[in-house]
Design a protein around this motif. Structure first.
Motif, PDB file in Angstrom:
ATOM      1  N   LYS A 136      13.162  45.437  22.890  1.00  0.00           N
ATOM      2  CA  LYS A 136      12.613  46.369  21.901  1.00  0.00           C
ATOM      3  C   LYS A 136      11.757  45.639  20.873  1.00  0.00           C
ATOM      4  CE  LYS A 136      16.689  49.371  21.961  1.00  0.00           C
ATOM      5  NZ  LYS A 136      16.265  50.270  23.011  1.00  0.00           N
ATOM      6  N   ARG A 137      10.653  46.266  20.522  1.00  0.00           N
ATOM      7  CA  ARG A 137       9.802  45.749  19.447  1.00  0.00           C
ATOM      8  C   ARG A 137      10.414  46.145  18.112  1.00  0.00           C
ATOM      9  NH1 ARG A 137       4.091  47.931  17.574  1.00  0.00           N
ATOM     10  NH2 ARG A 137       4.636  49.766  18.781  1.00  0.00           N
ATOM     11  N   LYS A 138      10.368  45.232  17.149  1.00  0.00           N
ATOM     12  CA  LYS A 138      10.894  45.536  15.811  1.00  0.00           C
ATOM     13  C   LYS A 138       9.752  45.915  14.878  1.00  0.00           C
ATOM     14  CE  LYS A 138      14.996  42.668  16.001  1.00  0.00           C
ATOM     15  NZ  LYS A 138      15.734  41.516  15.456  1.00  0.00           N
ATOM     16  N   ARG A 139       9.939  47.004  14.171  1.00  0.00           N
ATOM     17  CA  ARG A 139       8.910  47.457  13.233  1.00  0.00           C
ATOM     18  C   ARG A 139       9.558  47.748  11.879  1.00  0.00           C
ATOM     19  NH1 ARG A 139       5.433  52.014  16.349  1.00  0.00           N
ATOM     20  NH2 ARG A 139       3.920  51.591  14.707  1.00  0.00           N
ATOM     21  N   TYR A 140       8.816  47.416  10.825  1.00  0.00           N
ATOM     22  CA  TYR A 140       9.324  47.608   9.461  1.00  0.00           C
ATOM     23  C   TYR A 140       8.467  48.636   8.752  1.00  0.00           C
ATOM     24  CZ  TYR A 140      11.892  43.472  10.723  1.00  0.00           C
ATOM     25  OH  TYR A 140      12.717  42.598  11.383  1.00  0.00           O
ATOM     26  N   LYS A 165       7.687  42.291   8.746  1.00  0.00           N
ATOM     27  CA  LYS A 165       8.954  41.774   8.211  1.00  0.00           C
ATOM     28  C   LYS A 165       9.328  42.595   6.983  1.00  0.00           C
ATOM     29  CE  LYS A 165       6.554  38.191   5.527  1.00  0.00           C
ATOM     30  NZ  LYS A 165       6.636  38.887   4.242  1.00  0.00           N
ATOM     31  N   LYS A 212      18.164  52.515   9.800  1.00  0.00           N
ATOM     32  CA  LYS A 212      17.776  51.930  11.073  1.00  0.00           C
ATOM     33  C   LYS A 212      17.713  53.028  12.120  1.00  0.00           C
ATOM     34  CE  LYS A 212      20.058  48.992  14.156  1.00  0.00           C
ATOM     35  NZ  LYS A 212      20.985  47.879  14.400  1.00  0.00           N
ATOM     36  N   VAL A 266      17.067  53.491  16.250  1.00  0.00           N
ATOM     37  CA  VAL A 266      16.887  52.861  17.554  1.00  0.00           C
ATOM     38  C   VAL A 266      16.177  53.825  18.492  1.00  0.00           C
ATOM     39  CG1 VAL A 266      18.028  51.779  19.506  1.00  0.00           C
ATOM     40  CG2 VAL A 266      19.008  51.565  17.209  1.00  0.00           C
ATOM     41  N   GLN A 282      11.668  50.589  20.697  1.00  0.00           N
ATOM     42  CA  GLN A 282      11.428  50.047  19.360  1.00  0.00           C
ATOM     43  C   GLN A 282      12.677  50.146  18.504  1.00  0.00           C
ATOM     44  OE1 GLN A 282       8.024  51.877  17.494  1.00  0.00           O
ATOM     45  NE2 GLN A 282       6.929  52.084  19.434  1.00  0.00           N
ATOM     46  N   MET A 283      12.747  49.189  17.558  1.00  0.00           N
ATOM     47  CA  MET A 283      13.738  49.279  16.489  1.00  0.00           C
ATOM     48  C   MET A 283      12.966  49.534  15.210  1.00  0.00           C
ATOM     49  SD  MET A 283      16.912  48.363  17.448  1.00  0.00           S
ATOM     50  CE  MET A 283      17.602  47.504  16.051  1.00  0.00           C
ATOM     51  N   TYR A 286      13.062  49.736  11.201  1.00  0.00           N
ATOM     52  CA  TYR A 286      13.778  49.481   9.954  1.00  0.00           C
ATOM     53  C   TYR A 286      13.003  50.165   8.840  1.00  0.00           C
ATOM     54  CZ  TYR A 286      16.051  45.976  12.837  1.00  0.00           C
ATOM     55  OH  TYR A 286      16.734  45.347  13.841  1.00  0.00           O
TER      56      TYR A 286
END
Length: 374
Positions: free
Chosen positions: A249-253, A289, A321, A323, A327-328, A330
């Motif tokens: 999963k891609r992390k996105r803020y 980030k 959060k 899910v 993608q995740m 935040y």
DNA sequence: AATTCGGGGGT
DNA sequence: ACCCCAGAATT
């Protein structure tokens, strides 16, 4: 009849395979039929063959559990009893009704296709597979569902349940995400359907997959097909069907800016080809980030062109959060007191009392319920 | 053929 | 954590 080749696998000649599969087909057809006669699954939707209802229901059921879709289906047919009502609806209202069900392109395609059917087909659904397939949001599965459930035509609804059931019963160990493997399963299923009522057969194999031949802890002990099920007899039920591993999963803020002046809030509609297209959110600054307070303040002037003299930023530490499949998310929220009406990007200013009329992704909806609409 | 579209729920 | 779910569209 069975002998091993040099790789240790069982090998049959063509004639033997034909006879072998013939026995399995007879066994499958006989036992799936007697199973479905005794089986009574409770459904929450009305019993109907109306293609509008079938289309709506099957679209909602794409990658969605029966229990999750049922309430949405009922509210949709209440608000839009006919395809004409859906075609005439405001798209934002459709999105609001769809809120929380996910895969929002389904809702947008639903509207597009409803308008198409009303304007081009005088409100009548086409009754052939290819014409259905050509409509937005209707693929192989949904076209087959409408053909069989509405029009009684022999098209197999090959959903995840059916793929799993056939992969196990016939011991198919190819990757079921490959087209060739799915084609093979579809071919077998079509032979099985022969002389069954198509809608009865489709309902039976999907119910069977959902209730007996489940993904985890299937009920092989009571399974009426276990006598000839290859996966069961080889002890490899838990290894089938074979499917490739999922990607990371891609992390996105997401830094949401809750801009308020008096009782007005600023929201904007997501329009990019990205998650949540067509839903509303607070103005967003995305980063790779977590951003600190000072970084947020400098981005406000850069990206949203807010003047520091017109606003007051409050620190906000709450994080939600979310899910998703790939993608995740935040999500953080910064409350901003604005002394002037904010007008930029595609934002609109909305009164607190009318906020709840718009459709939001879950991270926004939860924030609103927890902090604003209390 | 691979990737990307949500969100809930089971193990 | 991981995978699945009455899949479809896009690349």
């Amino acid at each position: 009849m069975l002998h091993r080749n040099k790789y240790g696998k069982f090998l049959l000649n063509k004639k033997e395979i034909f006879i072998f599969v013939g026995f399995m087909k007879t066994h499958f057809r006989k036992n799936i039929d007697s199973w479905r006669r005794d089986y009574n699954r409770e459904y929450f939707w009305i019993s109907t063959q109306d293609p509008y209802y079938i289309w709506l229901r099957e679209t909602m059921l794409q990658q969605t559990r029966v229990n999750q879709a049922a309430a949405y289906f009922n509210s949709f047919i209440k608000s839009y009893p006919t395809v004409h009502d859906l075609a005439a609806a405001d798209e934002d209202d459709i999105m609001k009704l769809w809120q929380g069900l996910g895969y929002y392109s389904r809702a947008r395609n639903l509207h597009t296709t409803a308008k198409h059917i009303v304007e081009e087909f005088n409100g009548i659904f086409p009754q052939d597979y290819d014409s259905l397939l050509a409509l937005k949001g209707i693929g192989d599965y949904t076209a087959s569902a409408i053909m069989s459930f509405s029009f009684g035509k022999p098209y197999v609804t090959m959903d995840g349940n059916v793929i799993r059931l056939f992969a196990r019963y016939f011991g198919i160990n190819g990757d079921v995400s490959r087209k060739a493997v799915k084609d093979e399963i579809l071919r077998l299923a079509n032979e099985m359907m022969h002389s069954f009522d198509p809608s009865v057969f489709n309902q039976a194999i999907m119910d069977f997959g959902a209730e007996i031949c489940k993904w985890r802890s299937p009920e092989c002990g009571n399974c009426p097909l276990n006598e000839k099920c290859i996966a069961f007899n080889k002890g490899i039920v838990d290894q089938l069907p074979v499917k490739k591993k999922k990607a990371l999963k891609r992390k996105r803020y997401f830094n949401f800016l809750v801009i308020r002046s008096n009782d007005k809030f600023v929201i904007e509609k997501r329009s990019d080809n990205d998650i949540w297209k067509g839903l509303f959110q607070f103005p967003l600054i995305e980063s790779n980030k977590v951003l600190a307070y000072e970084e947020i303040k400098s981005k406000l002037t850069e990206e949203l062109k807010l003047k520091e003299t017109d606003i007051k930023v409050n620190e906000e530490h709450q994080e939600y959060k979310q899910v998703l499949s790939h993608q995740m998310i935040y999500a953080r929220y910064w409350t901003i007191e604005s002394y002037k009406d904010y007008k930029s990007r595609n934002c609109i200013s909305v009164d607190k009392l009318t906020l709840s009329l718009y459709a939001y992704p879950k991270v926004i909806d939860c924030y609103l319920k927890d902090n604003i609409l209390i």
